[in-house]
Design an enzyme around this catalytic site. Structure first.
Site, PDB file in Angstrom:
ATOM      1  N   THR A 111       0.850  -1.176   0.000  1.00  0.00           N
ATOM      2  CA  THR A 111       0.000   0.000   0.000  1.00  0.00           C
ATOM      3  C   THR A 111       0.889   1.230   0.000  1.00  0.00           C
ATOM      4  OG1 THR A 111      -0.138   0.119   2.402  1.00  0.00           O
ATOM      5  CG2 THR A 111      -1.803  -1.196   1.283  1.00  0.00           C
ATOM      6  N   SER A 114      -1.023   5.365   2.942  1.00  0.00           N
ATOM      7  CA  SER A 114      -1.040   5.466   4.401  1.00  0.00           C
ATOM      8  C   SER A 114      -0.206   4.387   5.077  1.00  0.00           C
ATOM      9  CB  SER A 114      -2.486   5.363   4.897  1.00  0.00           C
ATOM     10  OG  SER A 114      -3.065   4.138   4.501  1.00  0.00           O
ATOM     11  N   CYS A 115       0.712   3.784   4.326  1.00  0.00           N
ATOM     12  CA  CYS A 115       1.442   2.670   4.928  1.00  0.00           C
ATOM     13  C   CYS A 115       2.665   3.131   5.699  1.00  0.00           C
ATOM     14  CB  CYS A 115       1.863   1.674   3.850  1.00  0.00           C
ATOM     15  SG  CYS A 115       3.072   2.357   2.702  1.00  0.00           S
ATOM     16  N   GLY A 116       3.091   4.381   5.495  1.00  0.00           N
ATOM     17  CA  GLY A 116       4.241   4.871   6.228  1.00  0.00           C
ATOM     18  C   GLY A 116       5.561   4.550   5.569  1.00  0.00           C
TER      19      GLY A 116
END
Length: 284
Positions: A111, A114-116
């Site tokens: 992803t 928003s997975c960082g």
């Protein structure tokens, strides 16, 4: 489902004079995307084309690659406490042979929004999950004048923007400059997902001979979505991010920024731009 705009009362001040009037605003509501009954993601979007948005999101996440991977998409009834259908939750049902991602409280490695992940990890994640290379054969050759004409054509086709002034847009153009599709949304990433999702539903992936034009800037996330859909050219009316440029250079994506009037900056993939003069050498 049709709540694209809403009306709100506004206090208008013009040259010291105060009036009240209704104003048309773009609607923004959450959309929860479920995958085979399990919650996967929530995105803030303008209602409309929700099924295409969900499908396009799953293309960019590496879950779906073609129409055969998709069984159906439905709105979830009883999504609210009182059991009514809010039309803000969709469930995507995949074909039995589609490999499911590991859905946990911490998002799966491929992803993006928003997975960082950042830097090289993000680049590696896209490279390892992309289904198609950015390979237009024969290669596109685009005249700068053709690219320069696209932002005005995009703006002319933004019907909801004319009423609200608060929407981003993304459009697909053919290599000859024909407008193929356009979507609007409060999030430019959602607008791109809607385009890609419609292409998947029409069994038109990969989008190997099109130009993707987005209003605003070109983020890493938008470059990633272009690569995952096999799109060879991404153009934006504003600036790209450094990571978007890195991804474009690594994957062969042509990335054009600051596309305004007759001027533009080509950050990667300049071989697709048909310029008459030899480009000057970079300063040492």
């Amino acid at each position: 489902m049709g709540r694209v705009t809403e009306r709100r009362k506004v206090l208008r001040i013009r040259d010291g004079a105060l009036t009240t009037r209704p104003d048309t605003l773009v609607a923004e509501e959450p959309l929860e995307i479920r995958l085979n009954g399990k919650a996967l993601a929530i995105t803030m979007r303008t209602p409309g084309d929700d099924f295409a948005l969900a499908a396009g999101f799953l293309v960019s996440e590496g879950v779906l690659g073609g129409a055969a991977d998709l069984q159906n998409i439905v709105y979830c009834a009883g999504a609210t406490v009182d059991g009514s259908n809010s039309y803000n939750v969709v469930d995507v049902r995949t074909s039995p042979d589609v490999v499911m991602p590991d859905i946990t409280l911490e998002r799966n490695v491929y992803t993006t929004s928003s997975c960082g992940l950042c830097g090289k990890a993000s680049l590696d994640a896209v490279r390892t999950t992309a289904r198609w290379p950015v390979a237009d054969v024969p290669p596109l050759r685009l005249e700068p004048a053709l690219l320069s004409s696209l932002p005005d054509r995009l703006r002319e086709a933004q019907r909801v923007f004319d009423r609200t002034g608060g929407l981003h847009a993304a459009a697909l153009f053919s290599e000859d400059g024909e407008l193929l599709d356009i979507r609007e949304d409060v999030g430019r990433h959602n607008a791109v997902d809607k385009l890609v999702g419609r292409a998947l539903q029409n069994d038109a992936l990969p989008l190997s001979r099109v130009i993707l034009l987005v209003s605003g800037r070109a983020s890493f996330e938008l470059a990633q979505k272009a690569v995952m859909a096999g799109i060879p050219v991404l153009a934006a009316v504003s600036a790209p991010s450094s990571l978007a440029v890195d991804l474009a250079a690594e994957t062969g994506l042509t990335l054009v920024g600051f596309l305004r009037g007759s001027s533009m900056n080509v950050y990667a993939g300049e071989d697709r731009i048909a310029v008459g003069a030899t480009a000057p050498a970079a300063p040492s």
